[in-house]
Design an enzyme around this catalytic site. Structure first.
Site, PDB file in Angstrom:
ATOM      1  CE  LYS A 132      -4.516   0.314   2.022  1.00  0.00           C
ATOM      2  NZ  LYS A 132      -5.215   0.456   3.298  1.00  0.00           N
TER       3      LYS A 132
HETATM    4  C1  E4P Z   1      -8.546   0.614   3.402  1.00  0.00           C
HETATM    5  O1  E4P Z   1      -7.726   0.312   2.572  1.00  0.00           O
HETATM    6  C2  E4P Z   1      -8.498   1.885   4.133  1.00  0.00           C
HETATM    7  O2  E4P Z   1      -7.289   2.023   4.789  1.00  0.00           O
HETATM    8  C3  E4P Z   1      -9.661   2.020   5.073  1.00  0.00           C
HETATM    9  O3  E4P Z   1     -10.828   1.562   4.409  1.00  0.00           O
HETATM   10  C4  E4P Z   1      -9.829   3.410   5.615  1.00  0.00           C
HETATM   11  O4  E4P Z   1     -11.038   3.491   6.299  1.00  0.00           O
HETATM   12  P1  E4P Z   1     -11.394   4.695   7.304  1.00  0.00           P
HETATM   13  O5  E4P Z   1     -11.656   5.912   6.486  1.00  0.00           O
HETATM   14  O6  E4P Z   1     -12.608   4.214   8.028  1.00  0.00           O
HETATM   15  O7  E4P Z   1     -10.204   4.875   8.197  1.00  0.00           O
END
Ligand code: E4P
Length: 219
Positions: free
Chosen positions: A88
């Site tokens: 990521k």
């Molecule tokens: C997934 O890849 C993201 O990191 C996650 O869905 C972020 O979610 P949030 O906005 O609830 O922190």
């Protein structure tokens, strides 16, 4: 549509993977902090639980450092699981440089913190395997996050772009239905939302009354 679990909690991943509906997992530093598991513990176990793409986030800000971090994650992962690693990378110019290098090395990437269609297009052009638009955070900010998914899907379909769209930052089950109707490739779903997706009060009432009536006829 593929469903990923959006958590680093190994116990939750183990339990919910047993439902047979999980195609992958996404994590981030905040989810790790919430899970109570260290990054090393997650890295050691997560690939043995889910056989699908597992997103692990780098925390460096310079492209070379991101690449080194990503290579370190790959090295620590047993060879048989390496195909499932998705690094990521935050959506910045440095992130794009890192995606280009990692893509050339055959390492899958998931460009995260995407909030516009232009960002998604740039990430795809750099070679990202996945892009993660954060719809809940846009909704929280007074912008309709699902419109962003429509825009990205239109653009990616216009040009047969292979990068897959992970609808992220999901806040409720309707987000999942809307994402599926638009044709997004993947929704990454927090455990509590997956549980809500499985539940309906009429299902629970139906079971209760079947059990009650069974008592009358079982002898
Ligand atoms: C997934 O890849 C993201 O990191 C996650 O869905 C972020 O979610 P949030 O906005 O609830 O922190």
């Amino acid at each position: 549509m593929k469903l990923f679990l959006d958590t680093a909690d190994l116990n939750e991943i183990r339990e919910l993977a047993s439902w047979g509906v999980i195609d992958g997992v996404t994590t981030n530093p905040t989810l790790l902090a919430k899970s109570g598991f260290s990054f090393q513990e997650v890295l050691a176990q997560i690939f043995t639980i889910v056989d699908g793409p597992i997103s692990l986030e780098v925390i460096s800000e310079k492209a070379d450092d991101m690449v080194n971090e990503a290579q370190g994650i790959v090295k620590k992962t047993p060879e048989k699981y390496r195909k499932n690693i998705a690094i990521k990378i935050p959506m910045t110019p440095e992130g794009l440089k890192a995606v280009r290098i990692l893509t050339r090395e055959g390492i899958h990437t998931n460009v995260t913190l995407v909030f516009s269609a232009n960002q998604a297009l740039l990430a795809a052009k750099a070679g990202a395997t996945y892009v993660s638009p954060f719809i809940g955070r846009l909704d929280d900010n007074g912008q309709d996050g699902m419109v962003l998914i429509e825009e990205i899907m239109d653009i990616f379909n216009n040009y047969d772009i292979e990068t897959e769209v992970i609808v992220a930052s999901i806040r409720h089950p309707i987000h999942v239905i809307d994402a599926a109707r638009i044709g997004a490739d993947i929704a990454t779903v927090p455990p509590e939302i997956l549980r809500k997706m499985a539940k309906h009060p009429l299902t629970d009432n139906g079971i209760k009354s079947f059990l009650k009536d069974w008592e009358k006829v079982k002898k």
